[in-house]
Design an enzyme around this catalytic site. Structure first.
Site, PDB file in Angstrom:
ATOM      1  N   HIS A   1     -11.971 -17.551  39.454  1.00  0.00           N
ATOM      2  CA  HIS A   1     -10.755 -17.896  38.729  1.00  0.00           C
ATOM      3  C   HIS A   1      -9.793 -16.706  38.570  1.00  0.00           C
ATOM      4  O   HIS A   1      -8.672 -16.723  39.060  1.00  0.00           O
ATOM      5  CB  HIS A   1     -11.110 -18.401  37.324  1.00  0.00           C
TER       6      HIS A   1
HETATM    7  O1  RIB Z   1     -11.893 -21.487  32.927  1.00  0.00           O
HETATM    8  C1  RIB Z   1     -12.062 -20.268  33.589  1.00  0.00           C
HETATM    9  C2  RIB Z   1     -11.653 -19.132  32.723  1.00  0.00           C
HETATM   10  O2  RIB Z   1     -12.462 -19.097  31.557  1.00  0.00           O
HETATM   11  C3  RIB Z   1     -11.864 -17.758  33.399  1.00  0.00           C
HETATM   12  O3  RIB Z   1     -10.891 -16.860  32.916  1.00  0.00           O
HETATM   13  C4  RIB Z   1     -13.214 -17.351  32.919  1.00  0.00           C
HETATM   14  O4  RIB Z   1     -13.384 -15.930  32.900  1.00  0.00           O
HETATM   15  C5  RIB Z   1     -13.218 -17.892  31.513  1.00  0.00           C
HETATM   16  O5  RIB Z   1     -12.524 -16.953  30.688  1.00  0.00           O
END
Ligand code: RIB
Ligand code: CA
Length: 307
Positions: free
Chosen positions: A236
């Protein structure tokens, strides 16, 4: 020109990779931490572990230890109890430069031109900074967020963790009027996955950063596969960095995006207006596509630059 950024994060396995990439692809003016994947004490310690491991001359400033209004929630199922489970946890010498991330964000934006904000955790610190110093909205070069989704959620059917964990903060940020707000939501980040091949390539690089990343991914991929049976675990947070450093990898669409803060089934949902005749001007550049293989190539090239 090398982008100047402030990373606001909740390390977090994917936050760690984002920091590794930003450490070589950008000028990191500072790292601020927030409660999210793990409690603030751990996300701050994790950020310090990373700056020491990578030998980054970057200060870490601790920020909000809870959301604006809702109760703190964490993501042990994805990141483990420490927020960075997997690798052997090194002893560190470094300590946080301050416990006032919001002040650091405001002063750094006010005293530097063309700073990008790169929030990759819950948006509590950014919302507090915007509330205390609305002038920073027009001063920054832009804000590149990992959060939300133009499709399904992960914590709930409709909400992504970062926005769901502090929906009121996210609503403040999306409504603040940033001229350039880039959104890497789950619809995008699920196209940028890490698998066993990437882990093997990282181990082959053989430096401290790549081996630490491989150990992180061993845990992260196993935890993801246990929960979803997916073969690739979504990377992500690095998408928020790449959207600034390598925009050519992405497909952007201008959209009006609002955040639901009270819905019984939709709290934390980013409501992306897909209607071409939709009311109101677009407030966000939503990312819909990424060249995954080229992005992975850049990941490996960037981590190979560490000694
Ligand atoms: O949903 C994904 C996000 O939530 C990413 O930033 C992961 O590190 C968590 O913080
Ligand atoms: Ca994160």
């Amino acid at each position: 020109m090398t982008p100047k950024i402030i990373i606001d994060c909740d390390p977090g396995h994917d936050d760690a990779i984002a920091i590794m990439m930003a450490g070589r692809l950008t000028k990191i003016l500072g790292i601020t931490t927030v409660s999210g994947n793990a409690p603030l004490s751990l996300t701050t310690e994790n950020a310090l572990i990373l700056t020491e491991l990578l030998d980054l001359d970057v200060d870490v400033h601790a920020g909000a230890n809870k959301p604006l209004m809702v109760a703190p929630r964490h993501a042990e199922e994805a990141h483990g109890r420490t927020g960075l489970d997997g690798p052997i946890r090194p002893e560190i010498k470094r300590t946080a430069a301050s416990n006032d991330a919001v002040h650091f964000i405001i002063e750094t934006v006010r005293s530097n031109d063309d700073v990008w904000l790169v929030p990759i955790g819950p948006l509590t610190n950014i919302a507090l900074a915007v509330q205390q110093a609305p002038d920073i909205v027009d001063r920054v070069a832009g804000i590149s967020i990992m959060g939300g989704s133009a499709g399904a959620g992960n914590v709930t059917a409709t909400a992504e963790f970062n926005v769901w964990a502090d929906p009121h903060a996210a609503s403040i940020v999306f409504d603040a009027g940033f001229e350039k707000l880039l959104m890497a939501g789950l619809n995008l980040t699920h196209q940028f996955g890490v698998d066993e091949q990437v882990i093997s390539d990282l181990r082959a690089l053989g430096n401290q950063a790549s081996l630490f990343a491989a150990d992180l991914f061993d845990f992260y991929l196993a935890a993801y596969q246990k929960r979803t049976l997916g073969t690739r675990a979504p990377l992500h947070d690095p998408c928020a960095v790449l959207a600034i450093t390598h925009p050519e990898l992405f497909e952007f669409e201008s959209r009006n995006v609002r955040v639901e803060t009270t819905g019984t089934h939709t709290r934390g949902m980013t409501v992306v207006d897909e209607r071409s005749w939709g009311p109101g001007p677009a407030n966000c550049e939503v990312e819909y596509g990424i060249d995954r293989d080229q992005g992975i190539t850049i990941l490996l090239e960037t981590l190979s630059a560490y000694s």
